[in-house]
Enzyme design. Structure first.
Site, mmCIF file in Angstrom:
data_model
loop_
_atom_site.group_PDB
_atom_site.id
_atom_site.type_symbol
_atom_site.label_atom_id
_atom_site.label_comp_id
_atom_site.label_asym_id
_atom_site.label_seq_id
_atom_site.Cartn_x
_atom_site.Cartn_y
_atom_site.Cartn_z
ATOM 1 N N HIS A 1 1.465 2.010 8.131
ATOM 2 C CA HIS A 1 0.464 1.446 9.052
ATOM 3 C C HIS A 1 0.963 0.238 9.836
ATOM 4 C CE1 HIS A 1 -0.123 -0.494 5.111
ATOM 5 N NE2 HIS A 1 -0.260 -1.578 5.840
ATOM 6 N N CYS B 1 -22.167 0.232 12.414
ATOM 7 C CA CYS B 1 -22.853 -0.212 11.183
ATOM 8 C C CYS B 1 -23.304 -1.671 11.317
ATOM 9 C CB CYS B 1 -21.941 -0.033 9.969
ATOM 10 S SG CYS B 1 -20.574 -1.208 9.901
ATOM 11 N N LEU C 1 -7.068 -12.995 -1.835
ATOM 12 C CA LEU C 1 -6.661 -11.740 -1.193
ATOM 13 C C LEU C 1 -6.020 -10.759 -2.179
ATOM 14 C CD1 LEU C 1 -6.275 -10.646 1.940
ATOM 15 C CD2 LEU C 1 -3.881 -10.979 1.378
ATOM 16 N N GLY C 2 -5.435 -11.285 -3.275
ATOM 17 C CA GLY C 2 -4.739 -10.431 -4.250
ATOM 18 C C GLY C 2 -5.692 -9.419 -4.871
ATOM 19 N N HIS D 1 2.121 1.992 -3.387
ATOM 20 C CA HIS D 1 1.072 2.633 -4.198
ATOM 21 C C HIS D 1 0.968 4.121 -3.863
ATOM 22 C CE1 HIS D 1 -0.172 -1.152 -5.744
ATOM 23 N NE2 HIS D 1 -0.653 -1.615 -4.610
ATOM 24 N N CYS E 1 -20.350 -4.156 11.785
ATOM 25 C CA CYS E 1 -19.743 -4.046 13.110
ATOM 26 C C CYS E 1 -20.640 -4.682 14.163
ATOM 27 C CB CYS E 1 -19.485 -2.583 13.462
ATOM 28 S SG CYS E 1 -18.027 -1.909 12.626
ATOM 29 N N CYS F 1 -16.264 -3.310 7.995
ATOM 30 C CA CYS F 1 -17.059 -2.136 8.386
ATOM 31 C C CYS F 1 -17.322 -1.228 7.175
ATOM 32 C CB CYS F 1 -16.268 -1.365 9.451
ATOM 33 S SG CYS F 1 -16.925 0.271 9.808
ATOM 34 N N THR G 1 0.829 -1.210 0.000
ATOM 35 C CA THR G 1 0.000 0.000 0.000
ATOM 36 C C THR G 1 0.866 1.263 0.000
ATOM 37 O OG1 THR G 1 -1.548 -1.231 1.360
ATOM 38 C CG2 THR G 1 -1.876 1.141 1.276
HETATM 39 ZN ZN LIG Z 1 0.327 -3.608 5.415
HETATM 40 ZN ZN LIG Z 2 -18.797 -0.237 11.100
#
Ligand SMILES: [Zn+2]
Ligand SMILES: [Zn+2]
Length: 342
Positions: free
Chosen positions: A63, A96, A262-263, A43, A99, A107, A40
């Protein structure tokens, strides 16, 4: 404090000197001991189409991290000063439908650390206390930082029955490499790793893959069928995002097999659903993030038992100032996880 910032909506990054953040209500302040670079972040640095639509500069990005809690904001609960933490990067709203029904990893109002709010490529980071995950102090901070991608692998594999099964994993970035280790830890009988990079093929071997295939040199589908008595794999774990790999992954899956997907393909592409999914009667699980907190407990168990060794994923350690060099390695695919120390 030193930090990596996307200041303008254009390619590149800046090493900046900014004020240390103050923990707001229900937040904690963490002194970052190690932080790692994710796809990420590549990117965001390159400012691709996804980043242009999502990122609102100025942003301190990053992150993945591990660090020590040094201050609690008003009302922050569940964490103490001195705790050694990492973070679940998906900040869920708690209100939501998803959640409220135990699916906060998807979420509707999710905010992502280092994507939608300031992150951790910095000396200090303020994060919601609810997102902190207490690490065992026995775990090396440089490894603890890479738990989030390990969590992606654990979450993806948790939907598929890999025990005593033949598994093909396409894409040997850090998450794919983690997936190799996790499949072996969960008792897969054969793990086949596929990646066009020779460097990553070697890493796959080091992480325990039984067979490594390179689509530039090998007829992948034929080789996989040959390695599985002509039936095809029981499970296909997709970690590449490459349309060519995705077609090969489905073609080498046996009828009735399972796919953990997941890709992320860069853009929509043509795909034969009838042949690859319908007639094959396979089950495809789309996977986003990590389950809170089921995936984290499983990840902890794998690390504490020594069944998974993140030391085999981390290939480069450097200072935060060397961020540009780390990004360059990522661009070339000549690394596993790159860990930075502020
Ligand atoms: Zn990561
Ligand atoms: Zn949520």
């Amino acid at each position: 404090m030193k930090a990596i910032m996307k200041r303008e909506p254009k390619p590149g990054f800046e090493l900046v000197d900014v004020a240390q953040p103050k923990p707001g209500p229900k937040e904690i302040l963490v002194k970052v001991k190690a932080t790692s670079i994710c796809g990420t972040d590549l990117h965001i640095t390159e400012w691709d189409e996804w980043s242009q639509n999502r990122i609102k500069p100025p942003l301190l990005y990053g992150h993945e991290f591990a660090g020590e809690v040094i201050e609690l904001g008003p009302g922050a609960e569940g964490v103490q000063v001195g705790d050694f933490v990492s973070a679940e990067t998906h900040i869920a709203c708690g209100q939501c439908f998803q959640c409220k029904t135990g699916n906060s990893h998807i979420c509707e109002n999710v905010k992502i650390l280092g994507v939608d709010v300031n992150g951790c490529f910095a000396e200090y980071a303020a994060i919601p206390a609810a997102n902190a995950w207490k690490n065992s102090k026995k775990i090396n901070p440089k490894h603890a930082s890479a738990q989030e991608p390990l969590g992606n692998a654990v979450h993806t594999i948790s939907y598929c029955n890999v025990r005593d099964a033949n598994v093909a994993i396409f894409g040997m970035g850090p998450i794919g490499l983690c997936a190799v280790q996790v499949c072996k830890a969960y008792g897969a009988s054969k793990v086949i790793a596929v990646d066009p990079s020779e460097y990553r093929g070697k890493m796959a071997e080091r992480n325990g893959a039984d067979l490594v295939l390179n689509p530039k040199a090998d007829d992948v589908v034929k080789e996989v069928l040959g390695a599985t008595d002509g039936h095809g794999t029981d499970v296909y774990i997709e970690m590449s995002g490459s349309p060519q790999a995705i077609t090969q992954g489905f073609k080498s899956l046996r009828p009735g097999g399972e796919v953990g997907f997941l890709g992320i393909p860069k853009k929509p592409f043509e795909f034969d659903w009838a042949e690859n999914v319908v007639f094959k009667g396979c089950t495809v699980h789309g996977v986003n993030g990590r389950r809170m907190w089921d995936t984290w407990y499983r990840t902890r168990a794998l690390l504490e038992s020594g069944k998974v060794d993140l030391g085999k994923i981390v290939t480069h350690e450097m200072r935060l100032e060397d961020f540009g060099r780390g990004i360059e390695l990522m661009r070339k695919g000549e690394c596993g996880k790159v860990v930075l120390t502020p």
